[in-house]
Design an enzyme around this catalytic site. Sequence first.
Site, mmCIF file in Angstrom:
data_model
loop_
_atom_site.group_PDB
_atom_site.id
_atom_site.type_symbol
_atom_site.label_atom_id
_atom_site.label_comp_id
_atom_site.label_asym_id
_atom_site.label_seq_id
_atom_site.Cartn_x
_atom_site.Cartn_y
_atom_site.Cartn_z
ATOM 1 N N GLU B 47 -6.656 -8.606 -11.644
ATOM 2 C CA GLU B 47 -5.592 -7.355 -11.241
ATOM 3 C C GLU B 47 -4.769 -6.820 -12.287
ATOM 4 O O GLU B 47 -4.464 -5.868 -12.214
ATOM 5 C CB GLU B 47 -5.852 -7.412 -10.168
ATOM 6 N N SER B 101 -3.114 -1.606 -0.564
ATOM 7 C CA SER B 101 -2.713 -1.956 0.515
ATOM 8 C C SER B 101 -1.974 -2.536 0.907
ATOM 9 O O SER B 101 -1.281 -2.022 2.003
ATOM 10 C CB SER B 101 -4.094 -2.607 1.176
ATOM 11 N N SER B 104 2.587 -4.575 -5.556
ATOM 12 C CA SER B 104 2.867 -5.429 -6.205
ATOM 13 C C SER B 104 3.868 -4.743 -7.058
ATOM 14 O O SER B 104 3.774 -4.428 -7.115
ATOM 15 C CB SER B 104 1.986 -5.887 -7.121
ATOM 16 N N ARG B 116 4.553 -10.723 -12.532
ATOM 17 C CA ARG B 116 5.240 -9.844 -11.450
ATOM 18 C C ARG B 116 6.525 -10.596 -10.156
ATOM 19 O O ARG B 116 6.991 -11.911 -10.569
ATOM 20 C CB ARG B 116 3.763 -10.865 -10.423
#
Lengths: 755, 263
Positions: B47, B101, B104, B116
């Site tokens: 993703e 939700s 990141s 990340r």
Amino acid sequence: AFCGGHGSLDKSITLPPDEIFRNLENAKRFAIDIGGSLTKLAYYSTVQHKVARVRSFDHSGKDIENEPLYEISVQEEITARLHFIKFENTYIETCLDFIKDHLVNTETKVIKATGGGAYKFKDLIEKKLGLKVDKEDVMTCLIKGCNFVLRNIPHEVFAYQKDSDTEFRFQTNHPNIFPYLLVNIGSGVSIVKVETEDKFEWIGGSSIGGGTFWGLGALLTKTKKFDELLQLASKGQHTNVDMLVKDVYGGAYQTLGLSGNLIASSFGKSTTADKEFSKEDMAKSLLHMISNDIGQLACLHAKLHNLDKIYFGGFFIRGHPVTMRTITYSINFFSKGEVQALFLRHEGYLGAIGAFLKGAEQDNPNQYSWGENYAGSSGLMSTSPDVYPMQRTRSGTFDMLEMDRLERPLVNLPLLKDPSAYIPDTVDLTDDAMARKYWLTCFEEALDGVAKRAAASQPDSVDALERAEKFRQKYWNKLQTLRQQPFAYGTLTVRSLLDTREHCLNEFNFPDPYSKVKQKENGIALKCFQSVIESLDSLGWEERQFALVKGLLAGNVFDWGAKAVSDVLESEPQFGFEEAKSKLQGIGRSVVEGPPHKCALIFADNSGIDIILGVFPFVRELLSRGTEVILACNSGPALNDVTYSESLIVTERIAAMDPVIQSALREEKLLLVQTGSSSPCLDLSRLDKGLAVLVRERKTDLVIIEGMGRAIHTNYYAALKCESLKLAVIKNSWLADRLGGKIFSVIFKYEVPCK
Amino acid sequence: MPAFIQMGSEKHFSSLHTTLCATGGGAYKFEQDFRTMGDLQLCKLDELDCLIKGVLYIDSVGFNGHSECYYFENPTDAERCQKLPFNLENPYPLLLVNIGSGVSILAVYSKENYKRVTGTSLGGGTFFGLCCLLTGCSTFEEALEMASHGDSTKVDKLVRDIYGGDYERFGLPGWAVASSFGNMMSKEKRESVSKEDLAKATLITITNNIGSIARMCALNENINRVVFVGNFLRINTISMRLLAYALDYWSKGQLKALFLEHE
């Protein structure tokens, strides 16, 4: 009688004067920190207590043969003590009245105040106490207080440790406390970087704090009290409410190495669930959400400022193991274990301490060293309902801290290999449950005997029996507290048990129960001194070295502190030195070979035979080889340990009999100093500054520590920069067993530092 | 999801013989179901990889001749607030904050090079979830609608509520929130606030927190452009403007909050 009105100020509790607001008559320099629900009051006062002093007699025209060695007199001395008391705001009026009634000193005109409540209660305080309220900034007070406790209270700082017998792991106080990060979690969160005593900066904060937990918690679960919310949280399952990574991915998010059990979205399941959530689950979810958020932000700030220690405080943390746990977990996670979450034993008092210090600036409290008075201080979380649910008595709502001002500043021994890693104690009883049970029982069993001896040491006093009983009761209660909460005063060690006992004895005016016994033994030993020296001098060199060490160890057997020995000594009054030598088992060979040392530092142990017939011949030998000797003795009495003032008199008498000692004294090759300690144990990180200075000046290259208290209960593993010798006879069968030997076995540990 | 896959099966999607690329956590979670129920083979793509490729692509093609990327001028001024285009031609380095939700945060150094930095579980799901519990609303749109009519200052405790004004020592303005939901510690206040106020407070709390974390990451990574994307910001002008303002204010103008039309 107690009659509490819900939400109203309680007017009718009676406060026992000996227990809570102590030494009020001469109290001055008041400070008060009023928070949302708790008030902390601080004041400085003087305490009068008895001290045993020794003094040489004036010999002119007296019968020297039958006269005691020196005169013991009991005098009144005054020490300065800081008192801190914590109580719920509902009692504020009653407490203020009580203080007003007992306060005699009229010099004080001002009371320093901090905390949100300082505004709310200003008029009440001014009216009741007749003092002007001088407000101080809350963060400044917090930081000043924090610096003070970090510097002065050993075992102040602890970390939370999961999966351990006792969950709190105490840290050694690092000599240099700056810089550090302080995160205060009250209604909101403040993050402060403290760089020096006076330089600190607010570097960030968060609005998601204790107030959020309380407010949202109240809205979601209809629970009104903060403590109740935490109780709910401790029983909940957050996984019913939160969306986890595995709920999104079906398992772990492999590519990033995120475990399936991590929370992806707090309260994320709320959107899809058809059923209602339980209060417990929601509270738990809220707790994690807030703790994780605070931990994350704290780590981000720590990273930016290159800090690896964060101290947490504020009502969200105070006395709540469950929040300490979640915060610790969060810090570990977000810093990948590089940053440590730390808590303070006296966190609740920081504001009051700081406000007090601001008011006491003229007295310059930071130039002194301070020590915690275990007799007068409550233990950690003595009022926390989670930890001590039985504590419902009235006095349980009051929590105290007392700090005695020490006469002389205390510093590290310069010869410590790594001061920041030095831990004096050999066994951690907070960690080692079996050892803890043994020692607590041991001290309980010895208590009656100690109380009897204390009473017997003051036969001319009318209330000695009464005071001895009070002492017995007080120490007994402390031991029971420690059984329930081993971490109450920091790391539990044999040293802390011994020191607490000494504090309790002092409390009830038994400053030196062994003074007469010591005096008698010193007298007897002095009479034998010359014959001992003569017999030693007649030996060959190698034989003499062995005999000196044997003598040192044998002398050390004479210790009233050890039950096994006091049993023997009490039953066999003729027990003499020679018999002691033969009772020792398994002595190893010991010859101090090589070139003579420049200067030896000897930490002496017992009075009487030990110092006079054991230590002094050894000292004499060192002096004859050209080594200077610094003989360090206790500043204050403990058991039958020799004190500095006694050592002065003893040395003077020996010098009169022995030319070696006499000339060494004259040429200042034999120096007598005090250690700064009044304990049977030895903390090398808190020694009299004078001793430290001398050690450096004389380039001390050999340290000798004798006795169970100083060489085994403490310092057994101490690493020094120079050569060291630790000598003791094990007089406790349990300890002998632990260390792999028999009772009256010998410890002779000669260590050379590796290059 | 099962209903969707069932539909796919009924409509014979599997006969199309094209690769069905899928991303997001569900691509892993439902992979099995797609195969067994719908006879469909998924080509799973990470993703975050997709997110970045998407951002870069969409900016390069623009939006009907307009810039895809924009920022706010005077975000808190209702009258003078303006959406202005931002040129992302030389995007690197970039901090990308994806608010779904959960959240990141990515640091992007080049087309192929990103990491990340961190994430937070206080995201869109939290806002929506808490709103449902506090107000009884049932859709995201409803929650936002309620929030737009609420006054969070009734629910939150502000600096001025504690200090009577600014807390100068720390440079904190009186209007800053000292404690989110802090007024809710009092029973009286709990009884006097409306559902709209609670919705607004929830929105403000989550948004400000994301802004704070993003700001700290930007500082630690030495990046001064922060792009906010994700479904939380869809039709959520309140949050976008708040993020724009907060980032600018607390960084003293050093950081810029950027948004995309097709977040």
